[in-house]
Design a protein around this motif. Structure first.
Motif, PDB file in Angstrom:
ATOM      1  N   PHE A  55       0.800  -1.221   0.000  1.00  0.00           N
ATOM      2  CA  PHE A  55       0.000   0.000   0.000  1.00  0.00           C
ATOM      3  C   PHE A  55       0.837   1.276   0.000  1.00  0.00           C
ATOM      4  O   PHE A  55       0.329   2.340  -0.335  1.00  0.00           O
ATOM      5  CB  PHE A  55      -0.994  -0.024   1.160  1.00  0.00           C
ATOM      6  CG  PHE A  55      -1.892  -1.229   1.094  1.00  0.00           C
ATOM      7  CD1 PHE A  55      -2.799  -1.366   0.056  1.00  0.00           C
ATOM      8  CD2 PHE A  55      -1.790  -2.233   2.024  1.00  0.00           C
ATOM      9  CE1 PHE A  55      -3.601  -2.487  -0.043  1.00  0.00           C
ATOM     10  CE2 PHE A  55      -2.590  -3.365   1.943  1.00  0.00           C
ATOM     11  CZ  PHE A  55      -3.495  -3.495   0.907  1.00  0.00           C
ATOM     12  N   CYS A  56       2.103   1.162   0.343  1.00  0.00           N
ATOM     13  CA  CYS A  56       3.002   2.328   0.311  1.00  0.00           C
ATOM     14  C   CYS A  56       4.273   2.015  -0.472  1.00  0.00           C
ATOM     15  O   CYS A  56       5.268   2.726  -0.368  1.00  0.00           O
ATOM     16  CB  CYS A  56       3.330   2.776   1.736  1.00  0.00           C
ATOM     17  SG  CYS A  56       1.881   3.343   2.652  1.00  0.00           S
ATOM     18  N   PHE A  57       4.262   0.948  -1.254  1.00  0.00           N
ATOM     19  CA  PHE A  57       5.414   0.523  -2.033  1.00  0.00           C
ATOM     20  C   PHE A  57       5.393   1.262  -3.365  1.00  0.00           C
ATOM     21  O   PHE A  57       4.388   1.248  -4.072  1.00  0.00           O
ATOM     22  CB  PHE A  57       5.344  -0.981  -2.281  1.00  0.00           C
ATOM     23  CG  PHE A  57       6.638  -1.619  -2.670  1.00  0.00           C
ATOM     24  CD1 PHE A  57       7.450  -2.176  -1.706  1.00  0.00           C
ATOM     25  CD2 PHE A  57       7.031  -1.678  -3.994  1.00  0.00           C
ATOM     26  CE1 PHE A  57       8.638  -2.791  -2.049  1.00  0.00           C
ATOM     27  CE2 PHE A  57       8.221  -2.276  -4.351  1.00  0.00           C
ATOM     28  CZ  PHE A  57       9.031  -2.834  -3.374  1.00  0.00           C
ATOM     29  N   ASP A  58       6.491   1.912  -3.713  1.00  0.00           N
ATOM     30  CA  ASP A  58       6.560   2.602  -4.998  1.00  0.00           C
ATOM     31  C   ASP A  58       6.620   1.574  -6.120  1.00  0.00           C
ATOM     32  O   ASP A  58       7.384   0.624  -6.055  1.00  0.00           O
ATOM     33  CB  ASP A  58       7.805   3.496  -5.066  1.00  0.00           C
ATOM     34  CG  ASP A  58       7.721   4.673  -4.116  1.00  0.00           C
ATOM     35  OD1 ASP A  58       6.600   5.117  -3.830  1.00  0.00           O
ATOM     36  OD2 ASP A  58       8.784   5.137  -3.667  1.00  0.00           O
ATOM     37  N   GLY A  59       5.816   1.779  -7.121  1.00  0.00           N
ATOM     38  CA  GLY A  59       5.816   0.888  -8.268  1.00  0.00           C
ATOM     39  C   GLY A  59       4.697   1.275  -9.204  1.00  0.00           C
ATOM     40  O   GLY A  59       3.772   2.004  -8.824  1.00  0.00           O
ATOM     41  N   GLY A  60       4.767   0.785 -10.410  1.00  0.00           N
ATOM     42  CA  GLY A  60       3.755   1.117 -11.406  1.00  0.00           C
ATOM     43  C   GLY A  60       2.448   0.418 -11.112  1.00  0.00           C
ATOM     44  O   GLY A  60       1.482   1.018 -10.659  1.00  0.00           O
ATOM     45  N   CYS A  61       2.404  -0.856 -11.306  1.00  0.00           N
ATOM     46  CA  CYS A  61       1.230  -1.676 -11.059  1.00  0.00           C
ATOM     47  C   CYS A  61       1.406  -2.336  -9.697  1.00  0.00           C
ATOM     48  O   CYS A  61       2.339  -3.095  -9.495  1.00  0.00           O
ATOM     49  CB  CYS A  61       1.098  -2.732 -12.156  1.00  0.00           C
ATOM     50  SG  CYS A  61      -0.148  -3.973 -11.815  1.00  0.00           S
ATOM     51  N   ARG A  62       0.517  -2.022  -8.752  1.00  0.00           N
ATOM     52  CA  ARG A  62       0.614  -2.601  -7.406  1.00  0.00           C
ATOM     53  C   ARG A  62      -0.654  -3.380  -7.097  1.00  0.00           C
ATOM     54  O   ARG A  62      -1.756  -2.839  -7.207  1.00  0.00           O
ATOM     55  CB  ARG A  62       0.826  -1.511  -6.358  1.00  0.00           C
ATOM     56  CG  ARG A  62       2.155  -0.822  -6.526  1.00  0.00           C
ATOM     57  CD  ARG A  62       2.352   0.280  -5.533  1.00  0.00           C
ATOM     58  NE  ARG A  62       1.317   1.297  -5.756  1.00  0.00           N
ATOM     59  CZ  ARG A  62       0.950   2.189  -4.854  1.00  0.00           C
ATOM     60  NH1 ARG A  62       1.505   2.216  -3.674  1.00  0.00           N
ATOM     61  NH2 ARG A  62       0.017   3.083  -5.131  1.00  0.00           N
ATOM     62  N   VAL A  63      -0.467  -4.638  -6.705  1.00  0.00           N
ATOM     63  CA  VAL A  63      -1.597  -5.517  -6.430  1.00  0.00           C
ATOM     64  C   VAL A  63      -1.406  -6.151  -5.062  1.00  0.00           C
ATOM     65  O   VAL A  63      -0.329  -6.651  -4.740  1.00  0.00           O
ATOM     66  CB  VAL A  63      -1.705  -6.632  -7.505  1.00  0.00           C
ATOM     67  CG1 VAL A  63      -2.834  -7.588  -7.189  1.00  0.00           C
ATOM     68  CG2 VAL A  63      -1.857  -6.033  -8.893  1.00  0.00           C
ATOM     69  N   GLY A  64      -2.465  -6.119  -4.268  1.00  0.00           N
ATOM     70  CA  GLY A  64      -2.490  -6.817  -2.992  1.00  0.00           C
ATOM     71  C   GLY A  64      -3.479  -7.962  -3.069  1.00  0.00           C
ATOM     72  O   GLY A  64      -4.597  -7.789  -3.569  1.00  0.00           O
ATOM     73  N   VAL A  65      -3.073  -9.128  -2.579  1.00  0.00           N
ATOM     74  CA  VAL A  65      -3.942 -10.301  -2.589  1.00  0.00           C
ATOM     75  C   VAL A  65      -4.138 -10.759  -1.152  1.00  0.00           C
ATOM     76  O   VAL A  65      -3.157 -10.969  -0.429  1.00  0.00           O
ATOM     77  CB  VAL A  65      -3.331 -11.451  -3.417  1.00  0.00           C
ATOM     78  CG1 VAL A  65      -4.183 -12.699  -3.324  1.00  0.00           C
ATOM     79  CG2 VAL A  65      -3.131 -11.037  -4.865  1.00  0.00           C
ATOM     80  N   ASP A  66      -5.386 -10.902  -0.755  1.00  0.00           N
ATOM     81  CA  ASP A  66      -5.694 -11.399   0.585  1.00  0.00           C
ATOM     82  C   ASP A  66      -7.118 -11.936   0.571  1.00  0.00           C
ATOM     83  O   ASP A  66      -7.995 -11.333  -0.064  1.00  0.00           O
ATOM     84  CB  ASP A  66      -5.575 -10.271   1.624  1.00  0.00           C
ATOM     85  CG  ASP A  66      -5.526 -10.808   3.037  1.00  0.00           C
ATOM     86  OD1 ASP A  66      -4.421 -10.888   3.597  1.00  0.00           O
ATOM     87  OD2 ASP A  66      -6.597 -11.173   3.586  1.00  0.00           O
TER      88      ASP A  66
END
Length: 159
Positions: A72-83
């Motif tokens: 949620f605060c990681f720099d990057g282009g496409c960011r996806v969290g899975v839970d």
């Protein structure tokens, strides 16, 4: 239902109850939480970049992103969290959960193509899961060639 599945389901139920209670206590303190999450995410990114640079448009996923994941605060282009509890967490913690695309899924069966992420993060997840070995296989499957894997586990019981 086998024992590992029952334990994994019970862990999810306990986690949701814990995070619901936590959400009530954090109201009005979201900026402090985001600052702490940003610090943790930068620490992990800096650690990973000791091995190789991470492109600004990197495809980054966190499997088991939870309520307060690194993604949620990681720099990057496409960011996806899975839970598995992603929908609940999005409602409980909208200030940061909506900073990344979140998907409700389990790590044992990820809905992504092979080699689709440049950075794969799995921070203290597998010891809470039904099949730790299957999650590891999935992490490797979705990791792009020459990608970076950040994998930690704090084992408090036998896996």
């Amino acid at each position: 239902m086998n024992l590992r599945r029952k334990l994994a389901q019970r862990a999810l139920e306990r986690q949701l109850a814990y995070q619901q209670n936590k959400a009530q206590h954090l109201r009005g303190h979201e900026d402090e939480v985001i600052a702490a999450m940003t610090k943790s995410s930068r620490r992990v990114r800096n650690l990973l970049e000791q091995f190789q640079p991470i492109a600004k448009d990197a495809r980054v996923i966190e499997v088991g992103s939870g309520a307060h994941g690194l993604i949620f605060c990681f720099d990057g282009g496409c960011r996806v969290g899975v839970d598995p509890l992603a929908v609940d967490y999005s409602n409980l913690f909208p200030r940061w959960q909506r900073r990344a695309h979140t998907i409700a899924a389990v790590g044992e069966s990820l809905p992504f193509r092979d080699q689709s992420f440049d950075v794969v993060i799995c921070d203290n997840v597998v010891d809470h899961a039904e099949s730790p070995s299957q999650i590891v296989r999935e992490l490797v499957r979705i990791l792009a060639p020459s990608g970076l894997l950040y994998f930690t586990v704090n084992v408090h019981h036998s896996v």
